[in-house]
Design a protein around this motif. Structure first.
Motif, PDB file in Angstrom:
ATOM      1  N   GLU A  27      40.817  -4.784   4.533  1.00 56.01           N
ATOM      2  CA  GLU A  27      40.027  -4.614   4.526  1.00 56.01           C
ATOM      3  C   GLU A  27      40.373  -3.195   4.314  1.00 56.01           C
ATOM      4  OE1 GLU A  27      38.438  -4.058   7.968  1.00 56.01           O
ATOM      5  OE2 GLU A  27      38.298  -5.467   6.681  1.00 56.01           O
ATOM      6  N   THR A  28      40.943  -2.318   5.034  1.00 63.18           N
ATOM      7  CA  THR A  28      41.682  -1.014   5.213  1.00 63.18           C
ATOM      8  C   THR A  28      43.085  -1.155   4.802  1.00 63.18           C
ATOM      9  OG1 THR A  28      39.783  -0.621   6.953  1.00 63.18           O
ATOM     10  CG2 THR A  28      41.750   0.994   6.750  1.00 63.18           C
ATOM     11  N   ALA A  29      43.964   0.098   4.442  1.00 60.93           N
ATOM     12  CA  ALA A  29      44.721   0.277   3.790  1.00 60.93           C
ATOM     13  C   ALA A  29      45.254   1.453   4.635  1.00 60.93           C
ATOM     14  CB  ALA A  29      45.169   0.106   2.073  1.00 60.93           C
ATOM     15  N   TRP A  30      46.189   2.035   4.743  1.00 62.83           N
ATOM     16  CA  TRP A  30      47.197   3.433   4.951  1.00 62.83           C
ATOM     17  C   TRP A  30      48.231   3.327   4.711  1.00 62.83           C
ATOM     18  CZ3 TRP A  30      43.638   5.681   8.111  1.00 62.83           C
ATOM     19  CH2 TRP A  30      42.402   5.273   8.440  1.00 62.83           C
ATOM     20  N   HIS A  31      48.723   5.489   3.897  1.00 62.97           N
ATOM     21  CA  HIS A  31      49.507   5.711   3.557  1.00 62.97           C
ATOM     22  C   HIS A  31      50.338   6.618   4.475  1.00 62.97           C
ATOM     23  CE1 HIS A  31      51.515   8.578   0.565  1.00 62.97           C
ATOM     24  NE2 HIS A  31      52.066   7.886   0.650  1.00 62.97           N
ATOM     25  N   PHE A  32      51.566   6.316   5.052  1.00 65.35           N
ATOM     26  CA  PHE A  32      52.542   7.238   5.622  1.00 65.35           C
ATOM     27  C   PHE A  32      52.845   7.613   4.922  1.00 65.35           C
ATOM     28  CE2 PHE A  32      56.643   7.254   7.554  1.00 65.35           C
ATOM     29  CZ  PHE A  32      56.284   7.597   8.666  1.00 65.35           C
ATOM     30  N   SER A  33      53.741   8.852   4.950  1.00 69.57           N
ATOM     31  CA  SER A  33      54.230   9.247   4.295  1.00 69.57           C
ATOM     32  C   SER A  33      55.504  11.061   5.077  1.00 69.57           C
ATOM     33  CB  SER A  33      53.960  10.493   3.311  1.00 69.57           C
ATOM     34  OG  SER A  33      53.240  11.026   3.252  1.00 69.57           O
ATOM     35  N   SER A  34      56.654  10.848   4.710  1.00 69.23           N
ATOM     36  CA  SER A  34      57.166  11.999   5.682  1.00 69.23           C
ATOM     37  C   SER A  34      58.873  12.238   5.035  1.00 69.23           C
ATOM     38  CB  SER A  34      57.179  11.310   6.865  1.00 69.23           C
ATOM     39  OG  SER A  34      58.590  12.246   7.382  1.00 69.23           O
ATOM     40  N   LYS A  35      58.738  13.693   4.892  1.00 65.98           N
ATOM     41  CA  LYS A  35      60.043  14.106   4.197  1.00 65.98           C
ATOM     42  C   LYS A  35      60.827  14.596   5.130  1.00 65.98           C
ATOM     43  CE  LYS A  35      58.027  16.529   0.456  1.00 65.98           C
ATOM     44  NZ  LYS A  35      57.630  18.233  -0.510  1.00 65.98           N
ATOM     45  N   GLY A  36      60.582  14.121   6.270  1.00 67.40           N
ATOM     46  CA  GLY A  36      61.340  13.859   7.481  1.00 67.40           C
ATOM     47  C   GLY A  36      61.215  13.262   8.465  1.00 67.40           C
ATOM     48  N   SER A  37      61.912  13.119   9.927  1.00 65.47           N
ATOM     49  CA  SER A  37      61.301  11.896  10.706  1.00 65.47           C
ATOM     50  C   SER A  37      60.814  12.857  11.952  1.00 65.47           C
ATOM     51  CB  SER A  37      62.740  11.981  11.301  1.00 65.47           C
ATOM     52  OG  SER A  37      63.828  12.560  11.767  1.00 65.47           O
ATOM     53  N   ILE A  66      49.272  10.840   7.618  1.00 68.72           N
ATOM     54  CA  ILE A  66      48.583   9.446   7.628  1.00 68.72           C
ATOM     55  C   ILE A  66      47.474   9.549   6.903  1.00 68.72           C
ATOM     56  CG2 ILE A  66      47.543   7.194   8.555  1.00 68.72           C
ATOM     57  CD1 ILE A  66      49.846   7.616  10.985  1.00 68.72           C
ATOM     58  N   GLY A  67      46.954   8.620   5.581  1.00 64.26           N
ATOM     59  CA  GLY A  67      45.935   8.682   4.586  1.00 64.26           C
ATOM     60  C   GLY A  67      45.256   6.893   4.474  1.00 64.26           C
ATOM     61  N   ALA A  68      44.084   7.059   3.925  1.00 67.55           N
ATOM     62  CA  ALA A  68      43.754   6.506   4.303  1.00 67.55           C
ATOM     63  C   ALA A  68      43.761   6.373   2.335  1.00 67.55           C
ATOM     64  CB  ALA A  68      41.833   6.176   3.643  1.00 67.55           C
ATOM     65  N   SER A  69      44.062   4.935   1.972  1.00 75.95           N
ATOM     66  CA  SER A  69      44.886   4.937   1.109  1.00 75.95           C
ATOM     67  C   SER A  69      44.111   3.238   0.214  1.00 75.95           C
ATOM     68  CB  SER A  69      46.239   3.419   1.250  1.00 75.95           C
ATOM     69  OG  SER A  69      47.092   3.203  -0.095  1.00 75.95           O
ATOM     70  N   GLU A  70      44.720   3.195  -1.172  1.00 81.79           N
ATOM     71  CA  GLU A  70      43.631   1.748  -2.132  1.00 81.79           C
ATOM     72  C   GLU A  70      43.894   0.453  -1.664  1.00 81.79           C
ATOM     73  OE1 GLU A  70      48.006   2.672  -4.014  1.00 81.79           O
ATOM     74  OE2 GLU A  70      46.286   3.768  -2.841  1.00 81.79           O
ATOM     75  N   ALA A  71      43.417  -0.111  -1.719  1.00 78.29           N
ATOM     76  CA  ALA A  71      43.341  -0.990  -0.741  1.00 78.29           C
ATOM     77  C   ALA A  71      44.116  -1.713  -1.866  1.00 78.29           C
ATOM     78  CB  ALA A  71      42.011  -2.267  -2.124  1.00 78.29           C
ATOM     79  N   ARG A  72      44.907  -3.235  -1.054  1.00 74.06           N
ATOM     80  CA  ARG A  72      46.257  -3.817  -1.475  1.00 74.06           C
ATOM     81  C   ARG A  72      45.994  -5.193  -0.651  1.00 74.06           C
ATOM     82  NH1 ARG A  72      50.872  -2.450  -0.023  1.00 74.06           N
ATOM     83  NH2 ARG A  72      51.483  -4.431   0.833  1.00 74.06           N
ATOM     84  N   PRO A  73      46.779  -6.011  -1.203  1.00 75.05           N
ATOM     85  CA  PRO A  73      47.073  -6.944  -0.254  1.00 75.05           C
ATOM     86  C   PRO A  73      47.541  -6.955   1.384  1.00 75.05           C
ATOM     87  CG  PRO A  73      48.218  -7.463  -2.151  1.00 75.05           C
ATOM     88  CD  PRO A  73      47.724  -5.868  -2.236  1.00 75.05           C
ATOM     89  N   VAL A  74      47.518  -8.003   2.241  1.00 69.09           N
ATOM     90  CA  VAL A  74      47.763  -7.987   3.625  1.00 69.09           C
ATOM     91  C   VAL A  74      49.323  -7.723   3.138  1.00 69.09           C
ATOM     92  CG1 VAL A  74      48.361  -8.980   5.463  1.00 69.09           C
ATOM     93  CG2 VAL A  74      45.490  -8.539   5.433  1.00 69.09           C
TER      94      VAL A  74
END
Length: 255
Positions: A141-151, A156-164
């Motif tokens: 029931e919990t989804a996450w959004h990771f983003s990075s412009k470099g290593s 990290i933040g909560a994301s909209e619902a999505r399939p496993v």
């Protein structure tokens, strides 16, 4: 005898020059930036294997690769185990540590591919921005959004619902736009991922090759034909005339 200098010694933490490490990896470990596609598909593969091990009833693993030539984007989707927030920090954002290594230490199956926890770093060789959206089978029931412009830094933040599962979205840099070309992708996927047992989709049907030794034909002539056809898919400069079967445990030398 104790060294007199030990009174003045102290314990320090080793530092990692991550940009320098990335340069070494890019120049020496990975032969070409296109290897990033292979590494990310293999990560998706191992995530599916993990879910098969840990999530009873999961029996339909799948990996889908897609591209957007106009936006210069490459996407790799899987319906594997997904990641919790803590797993993103522990395994995705920590150099040299991966969940596949943990599974290996626990006696995981032989069909795991990853070994060093470095595969995700390859994304930064080809992308100016890396995004990942994921939902773990442990917390569907919990989804996450990771983003990075470099290593070195990431969000990290909560994301909209999505399939496993997980989607890796690469916003390709100027030197890697060919990875958003469908024909180029098809050729690379066949070379890098054709032997995987988990279906890898780009078009219909999956790009996975029919491997003759996995389901041998009782008819020796048909089996020989199947082996030759399989070999021809990997040879672009000449047409193979024969194949020599080598099986595990066979100690006979071929002269």
């Amino acid at each position: 005898e104790e060294c007199p200098l030990s009174v003045l010694s102290e314990i320090l933490t080793s530092q990692v020059d991550l940009p320098g490490l990335m340069k070494v990896l890019g120049n020496h470990l990975y032969s070409t930036p296109q290897v990033a596609l292979r590494e990310l598909v293999q990560n998706a593969h191992d995530s599916c294997i993990r879910r098969q091990l840990e999530d009873p009833g999961f029996d339909s693993p799948c990996i889908r690769v897609s591209c957007d030539p106009q936006r210069k984007q490459l996407m790799i989707d899987d319906n594997g185990a997904g990641l919790t927030r803590q797993e993103i920090v522990d395994y995705l954002a920590t150099v040299g540590r991966g969940y596949t290594s943990k599974l290996r230490q626990q006696g995981g199956p032989d069909n795991l591919i990853g070994a060093f926890g470095l595969g995700f770093l390859s994304a930064y060789f080809v992308a100016r921005l890396v995004e990942l959206r994921t939902a773990s089978y442990q917390e569907p029931e919990t989804a996450w959004h990771f983003s990075s412009k470099g290593s070195e830094r990431f969000q990290i933040g909560a994301s909209e619902a999505r399939p496993v599962g997980t989607r890796v979205q690469l916003h390709l840099n100027d030197d890697s736009h060919d990875l958003a070309d469908r024909e180029c992708l098809l050729s690379l996927l066949r070379d890098y991922c054709g032997l995987l047992k988990i279906p890898v989709w780009l078009n219909d049907p999956p790009i996975n090759l029919a491997v003759p030794w996995r389901q041998p034909d009782p008819n020796p002539l048909r089996q020989r034909h199947a082996e030759l056809e399989f070999a021809r898919q990997f040879e672009r400069r000449f047409r193979p005339l024969c194949t020599i079967p080598i099986r595990p445990g066979d100690r006979k030398s071929v002269v």
